[in-house]
Design a protein around this motif. Structure first.
Motif, short mmCIF file in Angstrom:
data_model
loop_
_atom_site.label_atom_id
_atom_site.label_comp_id
_atom_site.label_asym_id
_atom_site.label_seq_id
_atom_site.Cartn_x
_atom_site.Cartn_y
_atom_site.Cartn_z
N ASP A 169 5.90 9.76 -1.85
CA ASP A 169 6.17 8.75 -2.86
C ASP A 169 6.56 7.48 -2.09
N GLY A 170 5.56 6.66 -1.80
CA GLY A 170 5.72 5.51 -0.90
C GLY A 170 6.84 4.58 -1.32
N GLN A 171 6.92 4.29 -2.61
CA GLN A 171 7.93 3.32 -3.06
C GLN A 171 9.34 3.87 -2.90
N GLU A 172 9.51 5.17 -3.13
CA GLU A 172 10.84 5.77 -2.96
C GLU A 172 11.25 5.76 -1.48
N ASP B 156 -7.23 10.81 0.80
CA ASP B 156 -6.12 10.21 0.05
C ASP B 156 -5.80 8.83 0.62
N ARG B 157 -6.26 7.79 -0.07
CA ARG B 157 -6.09 6.43 0.46
C ARG B 157 -4.63 5.99 0.53
N ARG B 158 -3.76 6.65 -0.27
CA ARG B 158 -2.35 6.24 -0.28
C ARG B 158 -1.65 6.57 1.03
N GLU C 68 -11.65 4.35 -0.83
CA GLU C 68 -11.71 3.06 -1.53
C GLU C 68 -10.48 2.23 -1.16
N THR C 69 -10.64 1.41 -0.13
CA THR C 69 -9.54 0.58 0.33
C THR C 69 -10.13 -0.69 0.93
N SER C 70 -9.26 -1.57 1.41
CA SER C 70 -9.76 -2.79 2.06
C SER C 70 -8.82 -3.19 3.18
N SER D 9 -2.02 -6.51 4.19
CA SER D 9 -0.98 -7.24 3.45
C SER D 9 0.17 -6.32 3.01
N ARG D 10 -0.11 -5.04 2.75
CA ARG D 10 0.97 -4.15 2.29
C ARG D 10 1.75 -3.51 3.43
N THR D 11 1.11 -3.41 4.62
CA THR D 11 1.77 -2.65 5.70
C THR D 11 1.86 -3.39 7.03
N GLU E 267 -7.81 -6.06 3.67
CA GLU E 267 -6.84 -6.97 3.05
C GLU E 267 -5.66 -6.17 2.46
N TRP E 268 -5.95 -5.10 1.71
CA TRP E 268 -4.87 -4.30 1.10
C TRP E 268 -3.99 -3.70 2.20
N ILE E 269 -4.62 -3.07 3.16
CA ILE E 269 -3.83 -2.36 4.19
C ILE E 269 -2.97 -3.36 4.96
N ALA F 221 11.12 14.62 11.80
CA ALA F 221 10.04 13.72 11.35
C ALA F 221 10.10 12.38 12.10
N CYS F 222 10.02 11.28 11.35
CA CYS F 222 9.95 9.96 12.01
C CYS F 222 11.27 9.58 12.67
N SER F 223 12.37 10.26 12.33
CA SER F 223 13.65 10.00 13.00
C SER F 223 13.79 10.85 14.26
N LEU G 153 13.02 -0.86 15.58
CA LEU G 153 13.00 -0.02 14.38
C LEU G 153 11.75 0.86 14.33
N HIS G 154 11.88 1.98 13.66
CA HIS G 154 10.70 2.81 13.41
C HIS G 154 9.63 1.96 12.74
N GLN G 155 8.42 2.04 13.27
CA GLN G 155 7.33 1.18 12.81
C GLN G 155 6.57 1.88 11.68
N ALA G 156 7.06 1.72 10.44
CA ALA G 156 6.39 2.36 9.30
C ALA G 156 5.71 1.33 8.42
N ASN G 157 6.30 0.15 8.37
CA ASN G 157 5.76 -0.89 7.49
C ASN G 157 6.42 -2.23 7.89
N GLU G 158 5.59 -3.23 8.13
CA GLU G 158 6.10 -4.55 8.52
C GLU G 158 7.08 -5.09 7.48
N ARG G 159 6.77 -4.83 6.20
CA ARG G 159 7.64 -5.34 5.13
C ARG G 159 9.01 -4.65 5.14
N ILE G 160 9.05 -3.37 5.54
CA ILE G 160 10.34 -2.68 5.65
C ILE G 160 11.17 -3.35 6.75
N GLY H 260 -0.27 1.49 13.88
CA GLY H 260 0.05 2.19 12.65
C GLY H 260 1.39 2.89 12.81
N ASN H 261 1.68 3.81 11.90
CA ASN H 261 2.93 4.57 11.96
C ASN H 261 2.70 5.82 12.80
N THR H 262 3.30 5.86 13.99
CA THR H 262 3.12 7.02 14.87
C THR H 262 4.31 7.98 14.80
O1 UT7 Z 1 7.55 6.91 8.36
C1 UT7 Z 1 8.13 6.95 7.10
C2 UT7 Z 1 7.09 7.25 6.10
N1 UT7 Z 1 6.54 6.29 5.27
C3 UT7 Z 1 6.96 5.05 4.90
O2 UT7 Z 1 7.88 4.48 5.40
C4 UT7 Z 1 6.20 4.41 3.79
C5 UT7 Z 1 7.06 3.56 2.91
N2 UT7 Z 1 6.29 2.99 1.84
C6 UT7 Z 1 5.35 2.03 2.03
O3 UT7 Z 1 5.14 1.60 3.14
C7 UT7 Z 1 4.59 1.50 0.84
O4 UT7 Z 1 5.16 2.01 -0.35
C8 UT7 Z 1 3.07 1.84 0.89
C9 UT7 Z 1 2.39 1.03 1.97
C10 UT7 Z 1 2.86 3.31 1.15
C11 UT7 Z 1 2.42 1.49 -0.45
O5 UT7 Z 1 2.63 0.12 -0.75
P1 UT7 Z 1 3.13 -0.32 -2.20
O6 UT7 Z 1 3.21 -1.78 -2.19
O7 UT7 Z 1 4.38 0.46 -2.49
O8 UT7 Z 1 1.93 0.14 -3.11
P2 UT7 Z 1 1.93 1.16 -4.34
O9 UT7 Z 1 2.13 2.55 -3.88
O10 UT7 Z 1 2.82 0.61 -5.40
O11 UT7 Z 1 0.43 0.99 -4.85
C12 UT7 Z 1 -0.03 -0.21 -5.43
C13 UT7 Z 1 -1.49 -0.03 -5.82
C14 UT7 Z 1 -1.76 1.23 -6.64
O12 UT7 Z 1 -2.74 0.94 -7.59
P3 UT7 Z 1 -2.34 0.66 -9.12
O13 UT7 Z 1 -1.67 1.91 -9.57
O14 UT7 Z 1 -1.42 -0.52 -9.09
O15 UT7 Z 1 -3.65 0.38 -9.77
C15 UT7 Z 1 -2.33 2.19 -5.62
O16 UT7 Z 1 -3.18 3.16 -6.21
O17 UT7 Z 1 -2.29 0.09 -4.65
C16 UT7 Z 1 -3.11 1.26 -4.75
N3 UT7 Z 1 -3.32 1.77 -3.38
C17 UT7 Z 1 -4.31 1.33 -2.59
N4 UT7 Z 1 -5.29 0.43 -2.78
C18 UT7 Z 1 -6.13 0.18 -1.75
C19 UT7 Z 1 -2.62 2.71 -2.73
N5 UT7 Z 1 -3.13 2.89 -1.51
C20 UT7 Z 1 -4.18 2.05 -1.39
C21 UT7 Z 1 -5.11 1.76 -0.36
N6 UT7 Z 1 -6.05 0.83 -0.59
N7 UT7 Z 1 -5.05 2.37 0.85
#
Ligand code: UT7
Length: 320
Positions: free
Chosen positions: A211-214, A149-151, A27-29, A35-37, A31-33, A110-112, A246-253, A276-278
Protein backbone atom coordinates in the motif's frame (compact mmCIF):
# COMPACT_ATOMS: atom_id res chain seq x y z
CA UNK A 1 35.28 1.28 22.00
CA UNK A 2 33.57 3.05 19.10
CA UNK A 3 32.52 1.65 15.72
CA UNK A 4 34.35 3.28 12.83
CA UNK A 5 33.72 2.64 9.15
CA UNK A 6 37.10 2.15 7.48
CA UNK A 7 36.15 1.02 3.97
CA UNK A 8 33.18 0.85 1.62
CA UNK A 9 32.27 -1.03 -1.55
CA UNK A 10 29.26 -1.63 -3.75
CA UNK A 11 27.99 -3.55 -6.74
CA UNK A 12 24.81 -3.12 -8.77
CA UNK A 13 22.99 -5.62 -10.97
CA UNK A 14 24.68 -6.06 -14.35
CA UNK A 15 21.82 -4.94 -16.61
CA UNK A 16 20.67 -1.28 -16.74
CA UNK A 17 16.92 -1.03 -17.36
CA UNK A 18 15.33 2.27 -18.36
CA UNK A 19 11.81 3.54 -17.68
CA UNK A 20 11.23 3.42 -21.46
CA UNK A 21 11.92 -0.31 -21.41
CA UNK A 22 9.28 -0.79 -18.71
CA UNK A 23 6.78 1.11 -20.85
CA UNK A 24 6.91 -1.95 -23.12
CA UNK A 25 6.14 -4.27 -20.21
CA UNK A 26 3.28 -2.59 -18.29
CA UNK A 27 0.96 0.37 -18.78
CA UNK A 28 3.20 3.12 -17.43
CA UNK A 29 5.27 6.06 -18.62
CA UNK A 30 8.68 7.54 -18.01
CA UNK A 31 6.86 10.73 -17.00
CA UNK A 32 4.75 8.96 -14.32
CA UNK A 33 7.66 7.01 -12.85
CA UNK A 34 10.04 9.96 -12.82
CA UNK A 35 7.62 12.54 -11.46
CA UNK A 36 6.24 10.26 -8.70
CA UNK A 37 9.50 8.64 -7.59
CA UNK A 38 12.56 10.32 -9.16
CA UNK A 39 13.59 7.03 -10.79
CA UNK A 40 14.94 6.98 -14.37
CA UNK A 41 16.88 3.70 -14.45
CA UNK A 42 17.62 0.71 -12.26
CA UNK A 43 20.10 -2.20 -12.49
CA UNK A 44 18.81 -5.75 -12.42
CA UNK A 45 20.82 -8.87 -11.66
CA UNK A 46 20.92 -11.55 -14.31
CA UNK A 47 22.84 -14.79 -13.84
CA UNK A 48 25.08 -13.30 -11.14
CA UNK A 49 22.47 -13.28 -8.32
CA UNK A 50 22.68 -11.64 -4.93
CA UNK A 51 25.61 -13.69 -3.51
CA UNK A 52 27.90 -12.56 -6.32
CA UNK A 53 26.87 -8.92 -5.89
CA UNK A 54 27.38 -9.12 -2.12
CA UNK A 55 30.79 -10.80 -2.50
CA UNK A 56 31.91 -8.18 -5.02
CA UNK A 57 30.85 -5.30 -2.74
CA UNK A 58 32.58 -7.05 0.19
CA UNK A 59 35.87 -7.49 -1.71
CA UNK A 60 35.87 -3.82 -2.70
CA UNK A 61 35.15 -2.70 0.89
CA UNK A 62 38.00 -4.87 2.24
CA UNK A 63 40.40 -3.58 -0.44
CA UNK A 64 39.46 0.02 0.31
CA UNK A 65 39.91 -0.54 4.05
CA UNK A 66 43.25 -2.27 3.48
CA UNK A 67 41.91 -5.26 5.42
CA UNK A 68 42.44 -8.85 4.30
CA UNK A 69 39.23 -10.93 4.50
CA UNK A 70 41.23 -13.22 6.82
CA UNK A 71 41.29 -10.40 9.40
CA UNK A 72 37.48 -10.28 9.62
CA UNK A 73 35.96 -11.55 12.88
CA UNK A 74 32.32 -11.14 11.87
CA UNK A 75 30.21 -10.90 8.70
CA UNK A 76 26.67 -9.63 9.20
CA UNK A 77 24.57 -9.52 6.05
CA UNK A 78 21.15 -7.91 5.75
CA UNK A 79 18.81 -9.22 3.06
CA UNK A 80 15.19 -10.13 2.38
CA UNK A 81 16.00 -11.98 -0.80
CA UNK A 82 18.66 -14.61 -0.03
CA UNK A 83 19.43 -17.08 -2.79
CA UNK A 84 18.83 -19.97 -0.41
CA UNK A 85 16.99 -20.65 2.85
CA UNK A 86 20.31 -22.13 3.92
CA UNK A 87 23.24 -21.83 3.91
CA UNK A 88 22.87 -18.17 4.81
CA UNK A 89 23.94 -15.54 2.32
CA UNK A 90 26.57 -14.35 4.84
CA UNK A 91 28.15 -17.83 4.94
CA UNK A 92 28.21 -17.95 1.15
CA UNK A 93 29.95 -14.58 0.99
CA UNK A 94 32.39 -15.80 3.63
CA UNK A 95 33.25 -18.78 1.41
CA UNK A 96 33.60 -16.65 -1.72
CA UNK A 97 35.96 -14.09 -0.16
CA UNK A 98 37.94 -16.52 2.01
CA UNK A 99 37.12 -14.91 5.37
CA UNK A 100 38.21 -18.10 7.18
CA UNK A 101 38.26 -16.68 10.69
CA UNK A 102 34.92 -14.88 10.69
CA UNK A 103 31.56 -15.95 12.02
CA UNK A 104 28.82 -15.15 9.50
CA UNK A 105 25.06 -14.83 9.65
CA UNK A 106 22.11 -13.01 8.06
CA UNK A 107 19.69 -10.50 9.48
CA UNK A 108 16.26 -9.61 8.08
CA UNK A 109 14.74 -6.13 8.39
CA UNK A 110 13.77 -5.40 4.77
CA UNK A 111 14.84 -1.91 3.63
CA UNK A 112 16.03 -1.06 7.17
CA UNK A 113 18.33 -4.09 7.08
CA UNK A 114 21.64 -2.28 6.75
CA UNK A 115 20.81 0.03 9.69
CA UNK A 116 19.76 -2.96 11.82
CA UNK A 117 22.96 -4.81 10.87
CA UNK A 118 25.27 -1.89 11.65
CA UNK A 119 23.46 -1.29 14.94
CA UNK A 120 23.93 -4.97 15.86
CA UNK A 121 27.59 -5.05 14.83
CA UNK A 122 28.21 -1.98 16.99
CA UNK A 123 27.06 -3.94 20.06
CA UNK A 124 29.56 -6.70 19.31
CA UNK A 125 32.38 -4.20 18.82
CA UNK A 126 31.74 -2.07 21.92
CA UNK A 127 31.47 -5.18 24.07
CA UNK A 128 34.89 -6.28 22.86
CA UNK A 129 33.53 -9.55 21.41
CA UNK A 130 34.90 -8.76 17.92
CA UNK A 131 37.27 -6.15 16.53
CA UNK A 132 36.80 -6.09 12.74
CA UNK A 133 33.53 -6.74 10.93
CA UNK A 134 31.99 -6.64 7.49
CA UNK A 135 28.44 -5.30 7.22
CA UNK A 136 26.58 -5.97 3.98
CA UNK A 137 23.19 -4.87 2.68
CA UNK A 138 22.09 -6.77 -0.41
CA UNK A 139 18.78 -7.30 -2.16
CA UNK A 140 17.59 -8.71 -5.43
CA UNK A 141 13.97 -7.60 -5.30
CA UNK A 142 13.59 -8.10 -9.03
CA UNK A 143 12.98 -11.78 -8.30
CA UNK A 144 10.24 -10.93 -5.78
CA UNK A 145 8.41 -8.43 -7.97
CA UNK A 146 5.31 -9.23 -10.01
CA UNK A 147 6.44 -7.91 -13.40
CA UNK A 148 2.82 -7.41 -14.44
CA UNK A 149 2.05 -5.11 -11.47
CA UNK A 150 2.88 -1.54 -12.49
CA UNK A 151 2.36 -0.24 -8.94
CA UNK A 152 5.49 -2.04 -7.72
CA UNK A 153 7.58 -3.31 -10.64
CA UNK A 154 8.83 0.15 -11.66
CA UNK A 155 10.23 0.92 -8.21
CA UNK A 156 12.97 -1.57 -7.43
CA UNK A 157 16.52 -2.35 -8.48
CA UNK A 158 19.13 -4.94 -7.44
CA UNK A 159 22.42 -4.27 -5.71
CA UNK A 160 24.75 -4.69 -2.76
CA UNK A 161 26.70 -2.33 -0.54
CA UNK A 162 29.25 -3.16 2.13
CA UNK A 163 31.30 -1.49 4.87
CA UNK A 164 34.27 -2.73 6.86
CA UNK A 165 34.02 -1.49 10.43
CA UNK A 166 36.52 -1.62 13.24
CA UNK A 167 36.44 -1.00 16.98
CA UNK A 168 38.44 2.18 17.60
CA UNK A 169 39.17 4.21 20.71
CA UNK A 170 38.16 7.55 19.19
CA UNK A 171 35.07 8.52 17.20
CA UNK A 172 31.35 8.81 17.39
CA UNK A 173 28.62 6.26 16.87
CA UNK A 174 25.09 6.01 18.21
CA UNK A 175 22.03 4.36 16.79
CA UNK A 176 18.39 3.63 17.38
CA UNK A 177 16.13 1.05 15.74
CA UNK A 178 12.43 0.26 16.02
CA UNK A 179 9.68 -1.98 14.71
CA UNK A 180 5.89 -2.23 14.64
CA UNK A 181 4.66 -5.68 13.69
CA UNK A 182 1.02 -4.66 14.01
CA UNK A 183 1.29 -2.68 10.74
CA UNK A 184 3.23 -5.29 8.79
CA UNK A 185 0.46 -5.88 6.27
CA UNK A 186 1.07 -2.63 4.33
CA UNK A 187 4.24 -4.02 2.75
CA UNK A 188 4.62 -7.76 2.35
CA UNK A 189 6.27 -10.47 0.31
CA UNK A 190 5.25 -14.00 1.19
CA UNK A 191 8.07 -16.54 1.32
CA UNK A 192 7.34 -20.22 0.90
CA UNK A 193 3.74 -20.48 2.03
CA UNK A 194 2.34 -23.40 4.03
CA UNK A 195 2.44 -26.78 2.43
CA UNK A 196 3.37 -30.26 3.57
CA UNK A 197 1.95 -33.76 3.27
CA UNK A 198 -0.80 -32.90 5.80
CA UNK A 199 -2.13 -29.83 3.98
CA UNK A 200 -1.64 -31.39 0.58
CA UNK A 201 -0.59 -27.97 -0.70
CA UNK A 202 2.51 -27.23 -2.70
CA UNK A 203 4.57 -24.42 -1.13
CA UNK A 204 4.34 -21.32 -3.25
CA UNK A 205 6.30 -18.09 -3.43
CA UNK A 206 4.48 -14.77 -3.24
CA UNK A 207 5.15 -11.39 -4.80
CA UNK A 208 5.71 -7.96 -3.24
CA UNK A 209 2.42 -6.31 -2.28
CA UNK A 210 2.38 -2.73 -1.05
CA UNK A 211 0.00 0.00 0.00
CA UNK A 212 2.27 2.73 -1.38
CA UNK A 213 0.50 5.68 0.18
CA UNK A 214 0.49 4.13 3.66
CA UNK A 215 4.21 3.35 3.39
CA UNK A 216 4.81 6.91 2.21
CA UNK A 217 2.93 8.37 5.20
CA UNK A 218 4.74 6.08 7.63
CA UNK A 219 8.15 7.04 6.21
CA UNK A 220 7.69 10.82 6.26
CA UNK A 221 6.41 10.68 9.84
CA UNK A 222 8.72 8.10 11.38
CA UNK A 223 12.07 8.97 9.78
CA UNK A 224 12.27 12.63 10.88
CA UNK A 225 10.92 11.75 14.35
CA UNK A 226 13.52 9.02 14.76
CA UNK A 227 16.38 11.30 13.64
CA UNK A 228 15.22 14.20 15.85
CA UNK A 229 14.95 11.92 18.87
CA UNK A 230 18.41 10.45 18.32
CA UNK A 231 20.09 13.83 17.83
CA UNK A 232 18.38 15.29 20.88
CA UNK A 233 19.43 12.34 23.03
CA UNK A 234 23.01 12.74 21.81
CA UNK A 235 22.98 16.52 22.28
CA UNK A 236 23.95 16.96 18.62
CA UNK A 237 22.80 19.96 16.58
CA UNK A 238 21.41 19.48 13.08
CA UNK A 239 23.65 22.21 11.67
CA UNK A 240 26.69 20.04 12.53
CA UNK A 241 25.47 17.20 10.30
CA UNK A 242 27.30 17.14 6.97
CA UNK A 243 25.03 14.65 5.15
CA UNK A 244 21.85 12.67 5.79
CA UNK A 245 22.04 9.33 3.95
CA UNK A 246 18.45 8.15 3.72
CA UNK A 247 17.05 4.94 2.33
CA UNK A 248 16.44 5.65 -1.35
CA UNK A 249 12.78 4.69 -1.85
CA UNK A 250 11.31 7.84 -3.32
CA UNK A 251 12.75 11.29 -4.03
CA UNK A 252 9.56 12.89 -2.69
CA UNK A 253 9.93 11.02 0.63
CA UNK A 254 13.49 12.33 1.01
CA UNK A 255 12.46 15.90 0.14
CA UNK A 256 9.60 15.76 2.66
CA UNK A 257 11.90 14.42 5.40
CA UNK A 258 14.37 17.25 4.68
CA UNK A 259 11.57 19.79 4.94
CA UNK A 260 10.22 18.32 8.18
CA UNK A 261 13.71 18.39 9.72
CA UNK A 262 14.12 21.98 8.55
CA UNK A 263 17.34 21.04 6.75
CA UNK A 264 18.40 21.99 3.19
CA UNK A 265 17.75 19.22 0.68
CA UNK A 266 21.38 19.59 -0.53
CA UNK A 267 22.40 17.76 2.66
CA UNK A 268 20.43 14.72 1.42
CA UNK A 269 22.42 13.09 -1.39
CA UNK A 270 20.32 10.93 -3.71
CA UNK A 271 21.03 8.27 -6.29
CA UNK A 272 17.54 6.78 -6.60
CA UNK A 273 17.29 8.25 -10.11
CA UNK A 274 19.97 5.83 -11.26
CA UNK A 275 19.46 2.75 -9.02
CA UNK A 276 15.77 2.71 -8.05
CA UNK A 277 14.99 1.32 -4.61
CA UNK A 278 17.62 -1.32 -3.82
CA UNK A 279 16.16 -2.06 -0.36
CA UNK A 280 18.84 -3.06 2.19
CA UNK A 281 21.56 -2.02 -0.27
CA UNK A 282 20.47 1.55 -0.87
CA UNK A 283 22.23 3.24 2.07
CA UNK A 284 25.61 1.45 1.70
CA UNK A 285 25.60 1.99 -2.09
CA UNK A 286 25.02 5.72 -1.53
CA UNK A 287 27.70 5.75 1.18
CA UNK A 288 30.18 4.09 -1.16
CA UNK A 289 29.42 6.53 -3.98
CA UNK A 290 30.03 9.55 -1.75
CA UNK A 291 33.24 7.97 -0.52
CA UNK A 292 34.50 7.10 -4.03
CA UNK A 293 33.67 10.60 -5.26
CA UNK A 294 35.76 12.07 -2.41
CA UNK A 295 32.78 13.90 -0.92
CA UNK A 296 33.41 12.66 2.63
CA UNK A 297 36.06 14.20 4.87
CA UNK A 298 37.38 12.43 7.97
CA UNK A 299 35.54 13.89 10.95
CA UNK A 300 32.33 14.60 8.99
CA UNK A 301 29.22 13.82 11.02
CA UNK A 302 26.75 11.72 9.06
CA UNK A 303 23.23 10.55 9.79
CA UNK A 304 22.00 7.33 8.15
CA UNK A 305 18.30 6.49 8.28
CA UNK A 306 16.17 3.68 6.91
CA UNK A 307 12.60 2.43 6.96
CA UNK A 308 10.76 -0.47 5.47
CA UNK A 309 8.67 -3.59 5.80
CA UNK A 310 8.04 -4.99 9.23
CA UNK A 311 7.39 -2.17 9.79
CA UNK A 312 10.95 -1.28 10.71
CA UNK A 313 12.97 1.91 10.97
CA UNK A 314 16.21 3.19 12.42
CA UNK A 315 18.88 5.86 12.34
CA UNK A 316 22.58 6.13 13.05
CA UNK A 317 24.81 9.09 13.84
CA UNK A 318 28.46 8.48 13.09
CA UNK A 319 31.69 10.27 12.46
CA UNK A 320 33.43 9.40 9.19
O1 UT7 B 1 11.42 0.77 0.55
C1 UT7 B 1 10.19 1.05 1.15
C2 UT7 B 1 9.11 0.60 0.26
N1 UT7 B 1 8.36 1.47 -0.52
C3 UT7 B 1 8.16 2.81 -0.45
O2 UT7 B 1 8.76 3.54 0.26
C4 UT7 B 1 7.08 3.35 -1.33
C5 UT7 B 1 6.35 4.50 -0.72
N2 UT7 B 1 5.30 4.97 -1.59
C6 UT7 B 1 5.54 5.60 -2.76
O3 UT7 B 1 6.69 5.82 -3.12
C7 UT7 B 1 4.38 6.04 -3.62
O4 UT7 B 1 3.18 5.85 -2.90
C8 UT7 B 1 4.31 5.29 -4.99
C9 UT7 B 1 5.43 5.76 -5.89
C10 UT7 B 1 4.39 3.80 -4.78
C11 UT7 B 1 2.98 5.61 -5.68
O5 UT7 B 1 2.85 7.02 -5.85
P1 UT7 B 1 1.49 7.74 -5.46
O6 UT7 B 1 1.65 9.16 -5.79
O7 UT7 B 1 1.18 7.38 -4.03
O8 UT7 B 1 0.46 7.09 -6.46
P2 UT7 B 1 -0.87 6.26 -6.15
O9 UT7 B 1 -0.56 4.93 -5.58
O10 UT7 B 1 -1.81 7.16 -5.42
O11 UT7 B 1 -1.44 6.07 -7.62
C12 UT7 B 1 -1.91 7.17 -8.39
C13 UT7 B 1 -2.40 6.65 -9.73
C14 UT7 B 1 -3.36 5.47 -9.62
O12 UT7 B 1 -4.33 5.59 -10.62
P3 UT7 B 1 -5.80 6.15 -10.28
O13 UT7 B 1 -6.35 5.20 -9.27
O14 UT7 B 1 -5.59 7.53 -9.72
O15 UT7 B 1 -6.48 6.13 -11.60
C15 UT7 B 1 -2.49 4.27 -9.92
O16 UT7 B 1 -3.23 3.19 -10.45
O17 UT7 B 1 -1.29 6.16 -10.49
C16 UT7 B 1 -1.56 4.84 -10.95
N3 UT7 B 1 -0.28 4.12 -11.04
C17 UT7 B 1 0.50 4.18 -12.14
N4 UT7 B 1 0.36 4.80 -13.32
C18 UT7 B 1 1.36 4.68 -14.22
C19 UT7 B 1 0.30 3.35 -10.12
N5 UT7 B 1 1.47 2.89 -10.59
C20 UT7 B 1 1.62 3.39 -11.84
C21 UT7 B 1 2.62 3.28 -12.83
N6 UT7 B 1 2.45 3.94 -13.99
N7 UT7 B 1 3.76 2.57 -12.64
Amino acid sequence: MITKIIGTGSCAGSRRVTNQELEQLVETSDEWIHSRTGISTRYLAQEEGSCAMAAEAAKKACAQAGVSPKELDLILLATSTPENCFPSEACQVQGRIGADHAVAFDISAACSGFIFALHTVHSFLVSGTYRTALVIGVDELSKAVDWSDRRTCVLFGDGAGACVVRAEKEGRFCSTIGSDGSRGDILTCQARSGGNFLTGKRPELGFIAMDGQEVFKFAVKKVPACIEEMLEKEGEKKENIRFYLLHQANERIIETVAKRLGEPVEKFPMNIGQYGNTSAASIPILFDELNQEGKLKRGDKLVLAGFGAGLTWGSILLEW
